[in-house]
Design a protein around this motif. Structure first.
Motif, PDB file in Angstrom:
ATOM      1  N   ASP A 194     -14.981 -18.362  -5.969  1.00  0.00           N
ATOM      2  CA  ASP A 194     -14.789 -19.655  -6.349  1.00  0.00           C
ATOM      3  C   ASP A 194     -13.249 -19.502  -7.442  1.00  0.00           C
ATOM      4  O   ASP A 194     -12.445 -19.799  -8.465  1.00  0.00           O
ATOM      5  CB  ASP A 194     -15.331 -20.544  -7.693  1.00  0.00           C
ATOM      6  CG  ASP A 194     -14.997 -21.309  -7.264  1.00  0.00           C
ATOM      7  OD1 ASP A 194     -15.505 -22.291  -8.679  1.00  0.00           O
ATOM      8  OD2 ASP A 194     -14.413 -22.206  -6.728  1.00  0.00           O
ATOM      9  N   TYR A 389     -18.108  -9.860  -7.633  1.00  0.00           N
ATOM     10  CA  TYR A 389     -18.556 -11.328  -8.019  1.00  0.00           C
ATOM     11  C   TYR A 389     -19.462 -11.610  -6.944  1.00  0.00           C
ATOM     12  O   TYR A 389     -19.158 -11.392  -5.514  1.00  0.00           O
ATOM     13  CB  TYR A 389     -17.063 -11.571  -7.574  1.00  0.00           C
ATOM     14  CG  TYR A 389     -17.015 -13.408  -7.817  1.00  0.00           C
ATOM     15  CD1 TYR A 389     -17.399 -14.273  -6.441  1.00  0.00           C
ATOM     16  CD2 TYR A 389     -16.851 -13.688  -9.196  1.00  0.00           C
ATOM     17  CE1 TYR A 389     -17.141 -15.781  -6.991  1.00  0.00           C
ATOM     18  CE2 TYR A 389     -16.697 -15.036  -9.709  1.00  0.00           C
ATOM     19  CZ  TYR A 389     -16.890 -16.672  -8.468  1.00  0.00           C
ATOM     20  OH  TYR A 389     -17.067 -17.679  -8.771  1.00  0.00           O
ATOM     21  N   TRP A 390     -19.985 -12.165  -7.828  1.00  0.00           N
ATOM     22  CA  TRP A 390     -21.700 -12.594  -6.543  1.00  0.00           C
ATOM     23  C   TRP A 390     -22.040 -11.906  -5.790  1.00  0.00           C
ATOM     24  O   TRP A 390     -22.710 -10.919  -5.864  1.00  0.00           O
ATOM     25  CB  TRP A 390     -21.139 -14.014  -6.377  1.00  0.00           C
ATOM     26  CG  TRP A 390     -20.770 -14.856  -6.891  1.00  0.00           C
ATOM     27  CD1 TRP A 390     -20.684 -15.651  -7.921  1.00  0.00           C
ATOM     28  CD2 TRP A 390     -19.980 -16.199  -6.426  1.00  0.00           C
ATOM     29  NE1 TRP A 390     -20.641 -16.713  -8.483  1.00  0.00           N
ATOM     30  CE2 TRP A 390     -20.182 -17.502  -7.576  1.00  0.00           C
ATOM     31  CE3 TRP A 390     -19.573 -16.991  -4.781  1.00  0.00           C
ATOM     32  CZ2 TRP A 390     -19.831 -18.518  -7.616  1.00  0.00           C
ATOM     33  CZ3 TRP A 390     -19.362 -18.189  -5.788  1.00  0.00           C
ATOM     34  CH2 TRP A 390     -19.306 -18.957  -6.834  1.00  0.00           C
ATOM     35  N   GLU A 428     -21.921 -12.691 -12.541  1.00  0.00           N
ATOM     36  CA  GLU A 428     -22.963 -13.573 -12.012  1.00  0.00           C
ATOM     37  C   GLU A 428     -23.485 -12.961 -10.755  1.00  0.00           C
ATOM     38  O   GLU A 428     -23.791 -13.213  -9.726  1.00  0.00           O
ATOM     39  CB  GLU A 428     -22.029 -15.676 -11.442  1.00  0.00           C
ATOM     40  CG  GLU A 428     -22.360 -15.826 -12.713  1.00  0.00           C
ATOM     41  CD  GLU A 428     -21.794 -17.527 -12.395  1.00  0.00           C
ATOM     42  OE1 GLU A 428     -21.761 -17.463 -11.338  1.00  0.00           O
ATOM     43  OE2 GLU A 428     -22.027 -18.315 -13.262  1.00  0.00           O
ATOM     44  N   TYR A 489     -24.836 -22.542 -17.821  1.00  0.00           N
ATOM     45  CA  TYR A 489     -24.051 -24.109 -17.647  1.00  0.00           C
ATOM     46  C   TYR A 489     -24.600 -24.954 -17.257  1.00  0.00           C
ATOM     47  O   TYR A 489     -25.008 -26.367 -16.822  1.00  0.00           O
ATOM     48  CB  TYR A 489     -23.576 -24.232 -16.286  1.00  0.00           C
ATOM     49  CG  TYR A 489     -21.948 -23.865 -16.274  1.00  0.00           C
ATOM     50  CD1 TYR A 489     -21.831 -22.105 -16.261  1.00  0.00           C
ATOM     51  CD2 TYR A 489     -20.832 -24.510 -16.084  1.00  0.00           C
ATOM     52  CE1 TYR A 489     -20.599 -21.753 -15.282  1.00  0.00           C
ATOM     53  CE2 TYR A 489     -19.318 -23.843 -16.228  1.00  0.00           C
ATOM     54  CZ  TYR A 489     -19.584 -22.099 -15.918  1.00  0.00           C
ATOM     55  OH  TYR A 489     -18.544 -21.482 -15.808  1.00  0.00           O
ATOM     56  N   ARG A 572     -13.740 -27.124  -3.649  1.00  0.00           N
ATOM     57  CA  ARG A 572     -13.713 -28.258  -4.609  1.00  0.00           C
ATOM     58  C   ARG A 572     -13.433 -28.653  -3.998  1.00  0.00           C
ATOM     59  O   ARG A 572     -11.977 -28.914  -3.850  1.00  0.00           O
ATOM     60  CB  ARG A 572     -12.845 -27.558  -5.677  1.00  0.00           C
ATOM     61  CG  ARG A 572     -14.050 -26.517  -7.035  1.00  0.00           C
ATOM     62  CD  ARG A 572     -15.298 -26.925  -6.941  1.00  0.00           C
ATOM     63  NE  ARG A 572     -16.077 -25.436  -7.025  1.00  0.00           N
ATOM     64  CZ  ARG A 572     -17.071 -25.168  -7.752  1.00  0.00           C
ATOM     65  NH1 ARG A 572     -17.939 -26.613  -7.786  1.00  0.00           N
ATOM     66  NH2 ARG A 572     -17.892 -24.260  -8.527  1.00  0.00           N
TER      67      ARG A 572
HETATM   68  C1  GCU Z   1     -19.152 -19.844 -12.377  1.00  0.00           C
HETATM   69  C2  GCU Z   1     -18.036 -18.709 -11.442  1.00  0.00           C
HETATM   70  C3  GCU Z   1     -16.843 -19.354 -12.123  1.00  0.00           C
HETATM   71  C4  GCU Z   1     -16.971 -19.966 -11.644  1.00  0.00           C
HETATM   72  C5  GCU Z   1     -17.952 -21.192 -12.276  1.00  0.00           C
HETATM   73  C6  GCU Z   1     -17.496 -22.024 -11.968  1.00  0.00           C
HETATM   74  O1  GCU Z   1     -19.987 -19.280 -13.322  1.00  0.00           O
HETATM   75  O2  GCU Z   1     -18.580 -17.333 -12.701  1.00  0.00           O
HETATM   76  O3  GCU Z   1     -16.248 -18.608 -11.780  1.00  0.00           O
HETATM   77  O4  GCU Z   1     -15.514 -20.844 -10.877  1.00  0.00           O
HETATM   78  O5  GCU Z   1     -19.140 -20.919 -12.337  1.00  0.00           O
HETATM   79  O6  GCU Z   1     -18.636 -23.276 -11.080  1.00  0.00           O
HETATM   80  O7  GCU Z   1     -17.028 -23.504 -11.804  1.00  0.00           O
END
Ligand code: GCU
Length: 608
Positions: A194, A389-390, A428, A489, A572
């Motif tokens: 991301d 990452y991921w 993550e 989140y 996005r």
């Molecule tokens: C995740 C991730 C980020 C990402 C963020 C998001 O936690 O670690 O790299 O940008 O969520 O969804 O904005």
């Protein structure tokens, strides 16, 4: 034996020797360097036509690559000659700098761009050695000098250097670099991230002049088990490395120590001293540490401190600290694109300090060296992260070696930086047996390389058993880390902000806890009801409710919300709101603060 077999054998031998880039030269900003920054020529090469012949064989593995290979920087020798490229007629591109934000046609480009820099070099009175040093290049980089392949580097965020002593000429040297930022399933990071895949020579490039036998590397820190002991190792590189006298001086500690290297050009030492001024957030004191040998001398500014955990506490110089943090991506707040300059670093860390931070999480990859050197000077603690990452290819051995190598290069560069307290193994990553083996191996490697810092990773949380209101960390890697960190989140991807008022946390590990991410998107200037997603009021309300929830978790020793500044991401795409930007920043990309910025600032002012 056929001539071609002999050639292939020796070519392979030389290539293997060259391909292994040289050990990193430490303390690069204090060395004798010649900047190669500025205008380079470039060729966009999506078919890698300058690298492969028409049978898709790499030119640099051919006996005579000929004019097709871009790394030969060929020019027609007669009007009849066929050369189908000419760097010198191409446009300029600036180094350092990603290509996406410099060239409109390259904003989304993922592929190869060739760079070429020509220069003269007066080596007359110099009888030392010469290297070319890249602070970073994203992602796969093949380096050629005067038509010879120096080597290949994989990874977009760590430095590397190659020796060119025997290849440099007085005039018309040409450095040709193939940079390929294609995302790869087996890469580190992998296909799915991301953030914007900024490609190119994204950080500074310089020539480094050294003595024939020079100070290659050193690691000088406080002994984790004895705060009155400074331990260190120094290693030299060159024909006179062994049994070489080395003198280390720390004037403000009244220390001068004479040492002698061993057969391998290395020496370990300890210095016991009582009156150390420890590096701290309140007093980020840095000592001038100079190392002198017969042929070389270098001086670094090093902070001496201890960092360790005790139960659920993080102790800096044996005092518990609360990490008032913020997560940061490496984007230039001044001109957009991949950040790289001291001015970028100064701006980002100043914004973090205005927020009230004493700690930054540099996500999700190693940032440029200016960030950690400025953090040393400003007294800001740092979490540095390897781009595991991921959904990484956990079963692929090359992927593991790539991850380990990028971590090794990060540690090699920043191991003397007091501000760096946490090496993060990953972000993550989905729990699986292969992932656990991969990460545990990485953690062991890191502890062996650097026993003076803490290890963590941004894990994920889940419901405690089948409870609807209790969350927990149930991850085998939680048993390995020193600091238990996780992203959550609730209120954005998981219900709405009021859900924070119904959740409690059951953290069963007796370790310090950091919340490595939480946040919500908001378009700066969009106002409305706090239940309307994307308004500043929604983001503000999420911060109020999340901070209240977090502050009740007794083992929490700090957090680093996601994120300081809005950043570019191809994921996005919501029109009028995201338009290619992740909007979870507390500051918009034009520097304007959102309402949630002041909520966090107020909490950090209040929190002791
Ligand atoms: C995740 C991730 C980020 C990402 C963020 C998001 O936690 O670690 O790299 O940008 O969520 O969804 O904005």
């Amino acid at each position: 034996m056929k001539k071609s077999v002999i050639f292939t054998f020796f070519f392979t031998l030389i290539t293997l020797q060259l391909l292994a880039q040289n050990e990193l030269i430490a303390n690069i900003y204090q060395r004798n360097t010649i900047s190669l920054d500025g205008s380079w020529k470039y060729i966009i090469d999506p078919y890698e036509n300058g690298y492969y012949n028409y049978r898709y064989q790499p030119f640099d593995q051919q006996e005579s690559p000929g004019n097709g290979a871009f790394f030969n920087n060929a020019k027609p020798k007669s009007p009849a000659d066929l050369v189908e490229y000419d760097f010198d007629q191409m446009n300029d591109i600036q180094v350092p700098g990603d290509w996406n934000s410099q060239k409109k046609e390259l904003l989304y480009y993922e592929g190869t761009v060739w760079y070429k820099k020509s220069f003269d070099y007066s080596k007359s009175e110099k009888n030392g050695r010469l290297f070319v040093y890249f602070e970073a290049s994203n992602y796969k980089t093949e380096v050629y000098f005067n038509g010879k392949k120096l080597g290949t580097h994989i990874g977009g965020f760590t430095p590397f250097n190659f020796e060119i002593t025997e290849l440099v000429k007085e005039e018309d040297n040409f450095l040709v670099v193939k940079v390929d930022n294609k995302r790869l399933k087996e890469g580190i990071p992998t296909l799915n991230t991301d953030w914007w895949n900024y490609g190119g020579l994204t950080r500074e490039v310089r020539l480094v002049e050294t003595a024939k036998t020079f100070i290659q590397d050193y690691f000088i820190q406080i002994d984790p088990n004895d705060a009155e002991k400074i331990t260190g190792s120094i290693n030299l590189n060159g024909p006179n490395s062994n049994n070489q006298s080395v003198e280390i001086k720390i004037p403000n500690l009244g220390i001068t120590k004479k040492l002698k290297t061993d057969q391998k050009g290395q020496v370990d030492f300890t210095i016991t001293t009582k009156n150390i001024t420890y590096w701290s957030i309140e007093n980020p004191y840095l000592y001038d540490v100079s190392i002198q040998t017969q042929e070389d001398q270098t001086t670094d500014q090093i902070g001496f401190r201890t960092i360790r955990t005790e139960g659920s506490k993080i102790l800096l110089n044996n005092k518990p600290i609360y990490l008032k943090g913020i997560s940061i991506h490496e984007e230039s707040p001044l001109k957009g694109g991949r950040g790289h300059s001291k001015e970028d670093a100064e701006k980002l860390l100043t914004w973090a300090q205005e927020l009230g931070c004493n700690y930054v999480r540099l996500a999700h990859y190693p940032h440029n060296e200016h960030m950690v050197r400025l953090a040393d000077q400003k007294g800001i603690l740092v979490w540095e992260e390897n781009p595991v990452y991921w959904t990484i290819s956990w079963e692929n051995q090359n992927t593991y070696e790539n991850a380990e190598n990028q971590l090794a290069e990060l540690i090699a560069r920043d191991k003397n930086r007091a501000s760096v307290i946490i090496w993060s193994m990953a972000n993550e990553t989905p729990n699986s047996p292969a992932r656990n083996i991969f990460l545990k191996k990485l953690a062991k490697y890191t502890r062996d390389k650097d026993p003076t810092r803490l290890i963590s990773a941004a894990l994920e949380q889940k419901s405690y058993k089948d409870s609807k209101t209790i969350r927990t960390i149930d991850d085998p890697f939680a048993e390995v880390v020193d600091v238990l960190s996780f992203n959550q989140y609730i209120g954005w991807y998981d219900g709405l902000p009021e859900k924070c008022e119904t959740i409690t946390w059951k953290i069963e590990q007796d370790k310090p806890v950091l919340i490595s991410e939480f946040g919500a998107g908001a378009k700066h200037g969009l106002h409305g009801d706090k239940n309307a997603r994307w308004t500043e009021e929604f983001q503000e309300d999420l911060y109020i409710k999340t901070i209240a929830m977090i502050d009740k978790i007794e083992k929490v020793q700090g957090f680093s919300p996601w994120i300081l500044v809005d950043f570019r991401s191809p994921r996005r795409v919501l029109p009028q709101i995201q338009d290619g930007w992740n909007r979870k920043g507390l500051i918009a990309e034009d520097g304007q603060r959102k309402k949630a910025f002041f909520i966090l600032q107020k909490f950090y002012e209040w929190k002791k």
